[in-house]
Write a protein that holds these residues in place. Structure first.
Motif, short mmCIF file in Angstrom:
data_model
loop_
_atom_site.label_atom_id
_atom_site.label_comp_id
_atom_site.label_asym_id
_atom_site.label_seq_id
_atom_site.Cartn_x
_atom_site.Cartn_y
_atom_site.Cartn_z
N ILE A 201 84.03 57.88 19.03
CA ILE A 201 82.73 57.43 19.54
C ILE A 201 81.74 58.59 19.43
O ILE A 201 82.04 59.72 19.83
CB ILE A 201 82.81 56.97 21.00
CG1 ILE A 201 83.94 55.95 21.18
CG2 ILE A 201 81.48 56.37 21.45
CD1 ILE A 201 84.18 55.55 22.62
N THR A 202 80.56 58.29 18.89
CA THR A 202 79.52 59.31 18.68
C THR A 202 78.31 59.02 19.56
O THR A 202 77.87 57.86 19.66
CB THR A 202 79.08 59.35 17.21
OG1 THR A 202 80.21 59.66 16.39
CG2 THR A 202 77.98 60.39 16.99
N ILE A 203 77.78 60.06 20.20
CA ILE A 203 76.52 59.98 20.94
C ILE A 203 75.38 60.32 19.99
O ILE A 203 75.42 61.34 19.31
CB ILE A 203 76.50 60.96 22.12
CG1 ILE A 203 77.65 60.71 23.09
CG2 ILE A 203 75.15 60.91 22.85
CD1 ILE A 203 77.81 61.81 24.13
N THR A 204 74.34 59.48 19.97
CA THR A 204 73.15 59.77 19.16
C THR A 204 71.93 59.77 20.07
O THR A 204 71.69 58.80 20.80
CB THR A 204 72.96 58.73 18.05
OG1 THR A 204 74.13 58.67 17.24
CG2 THR A 204 71.76 59.09 17.18
N ALA A 205 71.18 60.86 20.05
CA ALA A 205 69.95 60.97 20.84
C ALA A 205 69.05 62.00 20.18
O ALA A 205 69.53 62.95 19.56
CB ALA A 205 70.25 61.37 22.28
N ASN A 206 67.75 61.80 20.30
CA ASN A 206 66.79 62.77 19.81
C ASN A 206 66.79 63.95 20.77
O ASN A 206 66.40 63.82 21.93
CB ASN A 206 65.39 62.14 19.73
CG ASN A 206 64.36 63.08 19.14
OD1 ASN A 206 64.53 64.30 19.17
ND2 ASN A 206 63.29 62.53 18.62
N THR A 207 67.22 65.12 20.29
CA THR A 207 67.38 66.27 21.18
C THR A 207 66.14 67.16 21.25
O THR A 207 66.20 68.24 21.83
CB THR A 207 68.58 67.12 20.72
OG1 THR A 207 68.40 67.50 19.35
CG2 THR A 207 69.88 66.33 20.85
N ASN A 296 78.62 66.55 25.36
CA ASN A 296 77.78 67.62 25.95
C ASN A 296 76.50 67.83 25.15
O ASN A 296 76.11 68.96 24.84
CB ASN A 296 78.57 68.93 26.03
CG ASN A 296 79.82 68.80 26.86
OD1 ASN A 296 79.77 68.42 28.03
ND2 ASN A 296 80.97 69.08 26.26
N VAL A 297 75.85 66.72 24.79
CA VAL A 297 74.62 66.79 24.02
C VAL A 297 73.48 67.21 24.96
O VAL A 297 73.19 66.52 25.94
CB VAL A 297 74.31 65.44 23.37
CG1 VAL A 297 72.98 65.49 22.61
CG2 VAL A 297 75.45 65.02 22.43
N GLU A 298 72.85 68.33 24.66
CA GLU A 298 71.84 68.90 25.56
C GLU A 298 70.42 68.58 25.11
O GLU A 298 70.11 68.60 23.92
CB GLU A 298 72.01 70.42 25.65
CG GLU A 298 73.33 70.84 26.27
CD GLU A 298 73.43 72.33 26.48
OE1 GLU A 298 72.53 73.06 25.98
OE2 GLU A 298 74.40 72.78 27.13
N ILE A 299 69.56 68.28 26.10
CA ILE A 299 68.14 68.03 25.85
C ILE A 299 67.34 68.79 26.89
O ILE A 299 67.59 68.67 28.10
CB ILE A 299 67.80 66.52 25.92
CG1 ILE A 299 68.59 65.74 24.86
CG2 ILE A 299 66.30 66.30 25.74
CD1 ILE A 299 68.37 64.24 24.91
N ARG A 300 66.39 69.58 26.44
CA ARG A 300 65.53 70.34 27.35
C ARG A 300 64.47 69.41 27.97
O ARG A 300 63.80 68.66 27.27
CB ARG A 300 64.82 71.46 26.57
CG ARG A 300 63.71 72.20 27.31
CD ARG A 300 64.24 73.05 28.45
NE ARG A 300 65.29 73.93 28.01
CZ ARG A 300 65.09 75.08 27.38
NH1 ARG A 300 63.87 75.48 27.08
NH2 ARG A 300 66.11 75.83 27.04
N VAL A 301 64.35 69.47 29.29
CA VAL A 301 63.31 68.73 30.01
C VAL A 301 62.29 69.75 30.50
O VAL A 301 62.59 70.58 31.37
CB VAL A 301 63.89 67.94 31.20
CG1 VAL A 301 62.78 67.19 31.93
CG2 VAL A 301 64.96 66.96 30.71
N VAL A 302 61.11 69.71 29.93
CA VAL A 302 60.06 70.68 30.25
C VAL A 302 59.31 70.22 31.49
O VAL A 302 58.75 69.11 31.52
CB VAL A 302 59.10 70.85 29.06
CG1 VAL A 302 58.00 71.85 29.41
CG2 VAL A 302 59.86 71.30 27.83
N ASP A 303 59.31 71.05 32.51
CA ASP A 303 58.65 70.71 33.77
C ASP A 303 57.15 70.94 33.63
O ASP A 303 56.70 72.05 33.29
CB ASP A 303 59.21 71.58 34.90
CG ASP A 303 58.83 71.07 36.28
OD1 ASP A 303 57.92 70.24 36.38
OD2 ASP A 303 59.46 71.52 37.25
N ASN A 304 56.37 69.88 33.88
CA ASN A 304 54.91 70.03 33.79
C ASN A 304 54.31 70.50 35.11
O ASN A 304 53.09 70.58 35.24
CB ASN A 304 54.25 68.72 33.34
CG ASN A 304 54.65 67.53 34.21
OD1 ASN A 304 55.14 67.71 35.32
ND2 ASN A 304 54.44 66.32 33.70
#
Length: 653
Positions: A201-207, A296-304
């Protein structure tokens, strides 16, 4: 007789158990950045517990030859239905059951052994041994041999991972007859293609980085259509990022005959300054027959939600907005001193063993996140040489420095003689050691000469001198850091016995001396102390209980090493904050144009040639680029603002 028979049976049983697991596949040299390294073990029986086993990696050559450099406990792991277990980097597919960092395994010639024991039995530097050894492999990516390891690990050959001249694209694999071959990697599967085949199984997301309030899809895809309904869950939690930071389902359902499921996640836009965070898309438990192709696909969440400071960056400096917190009378003892007495008097203040505190290298990370905070965004640090901000989250924690920031020693570790002299574990502001002028080890973690810096640029700067033929910063930058560097070097040359700043460009291997003094004295004048620098001086003082006197009084350098050397120094001789304006002119030398920065009120620039004739005049406010259209030569630029004037020399090429 019965005792002897029982002992023989026990030994035979132990031998059978120990032989049930072997090294099956090994890949130490992987494409580009060694981020797909792995080692695969295989047990004779499926679902075999590896409690009590440990993998130990040994150097094959050099001064540390035959000794361990890395070990991995296998406690808690069990082989799968094929008898396989995969240990490796997070980017290996399928995902290993135990993950280690990028570039942890050396490319060889080196060795690896599978032992009965624990990591405690093999501290770094342990000599290879056949005691409790189950299996071993000596490997390389070239023809060089680590023959000394052969008897120590009980092997007779070394396997070259690049024997087929395929570079980093192949791995070392055990054949069914026990010999080795080199071919395309087969992690997580039998080397001959037999056995149970998992549905991955593969996770796909725009990182790409996301902002609070953004939405984004996550898709889960199986390699083949499922033959019965598939249900599992996933999480996004990581560190401070938790379920309060997003909305959307974290349950996956793929119906019979299908192979995909998608869900949409919405990031909560709150009003809390939590700093930038990283969410991590991570599988929950999967049913039998399935494995993870990635995880463990990582995505940065930028705090506004960030704060700003009432002063500028070094690239667009302000002056006079940050007030010095120097205690009254801190420098009183150096009034009227000159020459060696002045330098000694300063050292008595900033290295006073009754007052000054030494912290660890680990503490420096926490100090820099405040001292070098970007004035325009509290979630970032300002990178000195490259003159740009970077997220505090991007502190380098692995061997790869690309895209990360780390701790730059302005007085290089090797040149100061304090390389790795303090612990990398932070103790906090309330834990410190006493120090003195002779405590050269404290220089390793002295925040007055440590700055946040881009990882690769830090490596490029290395241990060079400054100025002349030494380090002058990245091409195209404006040198907004040069005065800061000068004042840090001056501080180190006074704070610690055995450290000097000297004229000329000296060998990079010289310990205790750093150049070039003439360049640094010039930088101290051309790049004036600004609010950013004063703020760091104030903050570091709260930790170390000492200050950098060359930030509080920049012209002290001239009384110790410069044009006023040997003259008496009085604080009244220092720059008068009320009668001087502060600004930066760059680049200097200039070609067709130059920029004036640091003045936020009406100002006028007048340019005079070597004959004293005014050849250019321009009124301006704020950062302004001037195009004087004059011939090459040396000019004096007089800038006047709010009734105050300052003259600078500028070279037009």
């Amino acid at each position: 007789m019965l005792k002897k028979l029982f002992f023989c049976l026990l030994m035979a049983s132990t031998s059978i158990v120990q032989s049930q697991v072997l090294i099956n596949e090994f890949d130490s040299d992987t494409p580009s950045t060694d981020d797909k390294e792995f080692i695969e073990l295989k047990s004779e029986a499926p679902n075999f517990s590896l409690n009590g086993y440990v993998l130990v990696f040994f150097n094959g050559t050099g001064s540390l030859a035959d000794t361990s450099y890395f070990s991995i406990s296998l406690n808690g792991l069990t082989t799968d239905v094929n008898g396989l277990i995969l240990i490796g980097n997070n980017l290996v597919s399928p995902v290993p059951e135990r993950v280690f960092g990028v570039s942890s395994i050396q490319n060889g010639p080196d060795g690896v052994g599978l032992y009965l024991g624990s990591t405690a039995d093999f501290p770094m530097g342990t000599t290879a041994t056949t005691t409790n050894l189950i299996d071993a492999l000596v490997h390389s990516n070239a023809v060089a041999q680590a023959t000394n390891l052969f008897p120590l690990l009980g092997v007779s050959t070394q396997i070259n991972e690049n024997v087929n001249s395929q570079g980093t694209s192949q791995s070392i694999q055990r054949k069914t007859d026990g010999t080795w071959e080199v071919k395309a990697p087969t992690p997580g599967a039998n080397n001959d293609g037999s056995g149970f085949i998992f549905n991955g199984i593969t996770i796909t997301a725009n990182t790409a980085h996301k902002n609070e309030g953004d939405t984004f899809p996550i898709t889960f895809t199986t390699q083949t259509n499922v033959t019965s309904d598939l249900s599992f869950s996933f999480t996004l939690n990581n560190g401070s990022f938790n379920t309060a930071d997003f909305t959307g389902t974290t349950s996956v359902f793929i119906p019979t005959g299908s192979n995909t499921f998608s869900t949409t996640i919405t990031l909560v836009d709150d009003i809390v300054d939590e700093g930038d965070e990283v969410l991590k898309i991570k599988f929950g438990d999967l049913p039998l027959g399935y494995n993870r192709r990635n995880d463990n696909v990582e995505i940065r969440v930028v705090d506004n939600d960030f704060s700003t400071s009432p002063y500028g960056t070094p690239l667009n400096p302000t002056f006079g907005n940050v007030t010095s917190t120097v205690p009254i009378g801190y420098y009183a003892s150096i009034e009227g001193l000159s020459g060696a007495a002045l330098k000694q008097g300063l050292q008595d203040i900033i290295a006073n063993p009754a007052v000054v505190r030494a912290h660890t290298y680990g503490d420096i990370t926490d100090i820099l996140k405040v001292a070098d905070q970007n004035p325009l965004n509290s979630n970032q640090v300002w990178l000195m040489y490259v003159e740009t901000p970077r997220a505090k989250l991007d502190f380098q924690t692995s061997s790869s420095s690309i895209g990360s920031w780390n701790r730059e020693h302005i007085y290089p570790q090797s040149r100061g003689g304090f390389a790795n002299a303090t612990e990398d574990t932070p103790d906090g502001i309330n834990v410190w050691l006493p120090t003195s002028a002779d405590d050269i080890a404290a220089g390793h973690s002295d925040a007055h000469h440590l700055r946040a810096e881009d990882g690769p640029e830090n490596s490029s700067r290395s241990n060079k001198d400054y100025g002349l033929t030494g380090y002058n910063g990245p091409s195209g930058t404006q040198g907004s850091w040069k005065g800061d560097v000068a004042r840090s070097v001056f501080y180190m040359a006074v704070r610690y016995n055995g450290l000097e700043v000297v004229n000329g460009d000296i060998p990079d291997t010289t310990v205790g001396q750093l150049g070039d003094l003439a360049s640094l004295l010039s930088w101290n004048q051309s790049d004036a102390r600004d609010d950013f620098e004063m703020n760091r001086n104030n903050y570091i003082y709260t930790w170390q209980m000492n200050r950098n006197p060359f930030i509080d009084y920049p012209n002290l350098a001239d009384y110790i090493w410069g044009i006023h050397a040997g003259e008496q120094w009085f604080s009244s001789l220092s720059t008068n904050e009320n009668s001087t304006i502060y600004f930066v002119v760059y680049p200097n030398p200039a070609k067709d144009s130059f920029t004036v920065s640091g003045l936020n009120s009406d100002a006028v620039l007048e340019l005079y040639n070597s004959l004293g004739m005014k050849v250019f005049k321009q009124n301006f406010i704020g950062q302004t680029t001037m195009n004087p259209n004059v011939s090459t030569g040396v000019y004096l630029a007089k800038i006047t603002s709010n009734g105050k004037s300052e003259v600078r020399k500028i070279v037009i090429q």
